[in-house]
Design a protein around this motif. Structure first.
Motif, PDB file in Angstrom:
ATOM      1  N   MET A 140       0.834  -1.176   0.000  1.00  0.00           N
ATOM      2  CA  MET A 140       0.000   0.000   0.000  1.00  0.00           C
ATOM      3  C   MET A 140       0.875   1.235   0.000  1.00  0.00           C
ATOM      4  O   MET A 140       1.874   1.274   0.716  1.00  0.00           O
ATOM      5  N   PRO A 141       0.499   2.204  -0.751  1.00  0.00           N
ATOM      6  CA  PRO A 141       1.298   3.431  -0.742  1.00  0.00           C
ATOM      7  C   PRO A 141       1.028   4.246   0.520  1.00  0.00           C
ATOM      8  O   PRO A 141      -0.107   4.367   0.956  1.00  0.00           O
ATOM      9  N   SER A 142       2.080   4.736   1.110  1.00  0.00           N
ATOM     10  CA  SER A 142       1.941   5.663   2.236  1.00  0.00           C
ATOM     11  C   SER A 142       2.032   7.077   1.687  1.00  0.00           C
ATOM     12  O   SER A 142       2.810   7.335   0.770  1.00  0.00           O
ATOM     13  N   ARG A 143       1.257   7.976   2.253  1.00  0.00           N
ATOM     14  CA  ARG A 143       1.346   9.369   1.826  1.00  0.00           C
ATOM     15  C   ARG A 143       2.709   9.912   2.221  1.00  0.00           C
ATOM     16  O   ARG A 143       3.224   9.628   3.315  1.00  0.00           O
ATOM     17  N   ALA A 144       3.314  10.706   1.346  1.00  0.00           N
ATOM     18  CA  ALA A 144       4.650  11.258   1.589  1.00  0.00           C
ATOM     19  C   ALA A 144       4.696  12.053   2.890  1.00  0.00           C
ATOM     20  O   ALA A 144       5.660  11.959   3.656  1.00  0.00           O
ATOM     21  N   ALA A 145       3.644  12.804   3.165  1.00  0.00           N
ATOM     22  CA  ALA A 145       3.606  13.599   4.397  1.00  0.00           C
ATOM     23  C   ALA A 145       3.621  12.700   5.630  1.00  0.00           C
ATOM     24  O   ALA A 145       4.262  13.012   6.635  1.00  0.00           O
ATOM     25  N   THR A 146       2.939  11.564   5.547  1.00  0.00           N
ATOM     26  CA  THR A 146       2.909  10.628   6.670  1.00  0.00           C
ATOM     27  C   THR A 146       4.290  10.026   6.898  1.00  0.00           C
ATOM     28  O   THR A 146       4.748   9.909   8.035  1.00  0.00           O
ATOM     29  N   VAL A 147       4.960   9.650   5.830  1.00  0.00           N
ATOM     30  CA  VAL A 147       6.309   9.087   5.940  1.00  0.00           C
ATOM     31  C   VAL A 147       7.261  10.120   6.533  1.00  0.00           C
ATOM     32  O   VAL A 147       8.060   9.806   7.423  1.00  0.00           O
ATOM     33  N   ARG A 148       7.161  11.352   6.079  1.00  0.00           N
ATOM     34  CA  ARG A 148       8.029  12.416   6.631  1.00  0.00           C
ATOM     35  C   ARG A 148       7.768  12.623   8.118  1.00  0.00           C
ATOM     36  O   ARG A 148       8.703  12.741   8.912  1.00  0.00           O
ATOM     37  N   ARG A 149       6.501  12.656   8.502  1.00  0.00           N
ATOM     38  CA  ARG A 149       6.149  12.869   9.907  1.00  0.00           C
ATOM     39  C   ARG A 149       6.681  11.740  10.783  1.00  0.00           C
ATOM     40  O   ARG A 149       7.204  11.969  11.858  1.00  0.00           O
ATOM     41  N   ARG A 150       6.560  10.510  10.313  1.00  0.00           N
ATOM     42  CA  ARG A 150       7.034   9.353  11.081  1.00  0.00           C
ATOM     43  C   ARG A 150       8.555   9.213  11.033  1.00  0.00           C
ATOM     44  O   ARG A 150       9.147   8.608  11.908  1.00  0.00           O
ATOM     45  N   GLY A 151       9.137   9.702   9.948  1.00  0.00           N
ATOM     46  CA  GLY A 151      10.576   9.550   9.766  1.00  0.00           C
ATOM     47  C   GLY A 151      10.958   8.240   9.108  1.00  0.00           C
ATOM     48  O   GLY A 151      12.137   7.956   8.919  1.00  0.00           O
ATOM     49  N   HIS A 152       9.986   7.429   8.745  1.00  0.00           N
ATOM     50  CA  HIS A 152      10.228   6.164   8.050  1.00  0.00           C
ATOM     51  C   HIS A 152       8.890   5.629   7.533  1.00  0.00           C
ATOM     52  O   HIS A 152       7.836   6.156   7.852  1.00  0.00           O
ATOM     53  N   ASP A 153       8.977   4.570   6.745  1.00  0.00           N
ATOM     54  CA  ASP A 153       7.784   3.929   6.185  1.00  0.00           C
ATOM     55  C   ASP A 153       7.702   2.518   6.761  1.00  0.00           C
ATOM     56  O   ASP A 153       8.346   1.590   6.266  1.00  0.00           O
ATOM     57  N   PRO A 154       6.927   2.335   7.850  1.00  0.00           N
ATOM     58  CA  PRO A 154       6.897   1.032   8.507  1.00  0.00           C
ATOM     59  C   PRO A 154       6.412  -0.108   7.607  1.00  0.00           C
ATOM     60  O   PRO A 154       6.904  -1.231   7.710  1.00  0.00           O
ATOM     61  N   LEU A 155       5.475   0.161   6.724  1.00  0.00           N
ATOM     62  CA  LEU A 155       4.978  -0.896   5.850  1.00  0.00           C
ATOM     63  C   LEU A 155       6.058  -1.354   4.874  1.00  0.00           C
ATOM     64  O   LEU A 155       6.197  -2.547   4.601  1.00  0.00           O
ATOM     65  N   ARG A 156       6.847  -0.429   4.366  1.00  0.00           N
ATOM     66  CA  ARG A 156       7.941  -0.804   3.469  1.00  0.00           C
ATOM     67  C   ARG A 156       8.963  -1.658   4.220  1.00  0.00           C
ATOM     68  O   ARG A 156       9.506  -2.609   3.668  1.00  0.00           O
ATOM     69  N   ARG A 157       9.202  -1.326   5.490  1.00  0.00           N
ATOM     70  CA  ARG A 157      10.133  -2.119   6.295  1.00  0.00           C
ATOM     71  C   ARG A 157       9.615  -3.546   6.468  1.00  0.00           C
ATOM     72  O   ARG A 157      10.381  -4.513   6.389  1.00  0.00           O
ATOM     73  N   VAL A 158       8.308  -3.697   6.696  1.00  0.00           N
ATOM     74  CA  VAL A 158       7.703  -5.022   6.826  1.00  0.00           C
ATOM     75  C   VAL A 158       7.857  -5.787   5.511  1.00  0.00           C
ATOM     76  O   VAL A 158       8.234  -6.972   5.498  1.00  0.00           O
TER      77      VAL A 158
END
Length: 124
Positions: free
Chosen positions: A1-19
């Motif tokens: 699933m695509p994560s919104r760029a703003a969400t990834v920036r806010r979190r500092g990483h993309d947890p789904l991509r890591r999974v």
């Protein structure tokens, strides 16, 4: 699933991509030729789905995903597995599968980290 760029920036990483990357590493250890393909993109702004009913979630996501052009040809006729973190009603997975299959990319299955219980409205 695509994560919104703003969400990834806010979190500092993309947890789904890591999974997804961890799953690919394990599959490769077992001899499966797997890779992460961030093939989907969000085509329009969608509402936060937290308080939406199942029907409203489906309507909210209708046509919201598309296949990134750089992946469209590469993945055509390549069976894939769609990965998401949490399945609530299945509307996100359904929209992802619709977008992929509309471009000739067969979805072999879906994998999720967690699923919520389906809550039925009273009187159902």
């Amino acid at each position: 699933m695509p994560s919104r760029a703003a969400t990834v920036r806010r979190r500092g990483h993309d947890p789904l991509r890591r999974v997804a990357r961890a799953a690919v590493r394990e599959l490769r250890r077992q001899g499966v030729a797997a890779r992460v393909a961030p093939a989907l993109r969000v085509t329009r702004r969608v509402q936060d789905q937290a308080e939406l009913s199942a029907a409203a979630r489906m309507a909210n996501l209708d046509g919201a995903f598309a296949v990134r052009s750089r992946w469209a040809e590469t993945l055509t006729d390549q069976p894939i597995v769609v990965v998401d973190d949490v399945m609530t009603t299945g509307s996100t997975l359904s929209e992802a599968c619709r977008a992929l299959e509309s471009r000739g990319i067969p979805v072999l299955g879906c994998a999720v980290v967690a699923a919520t219980r389906l809550r039925l409205s009273s009187g159902s």
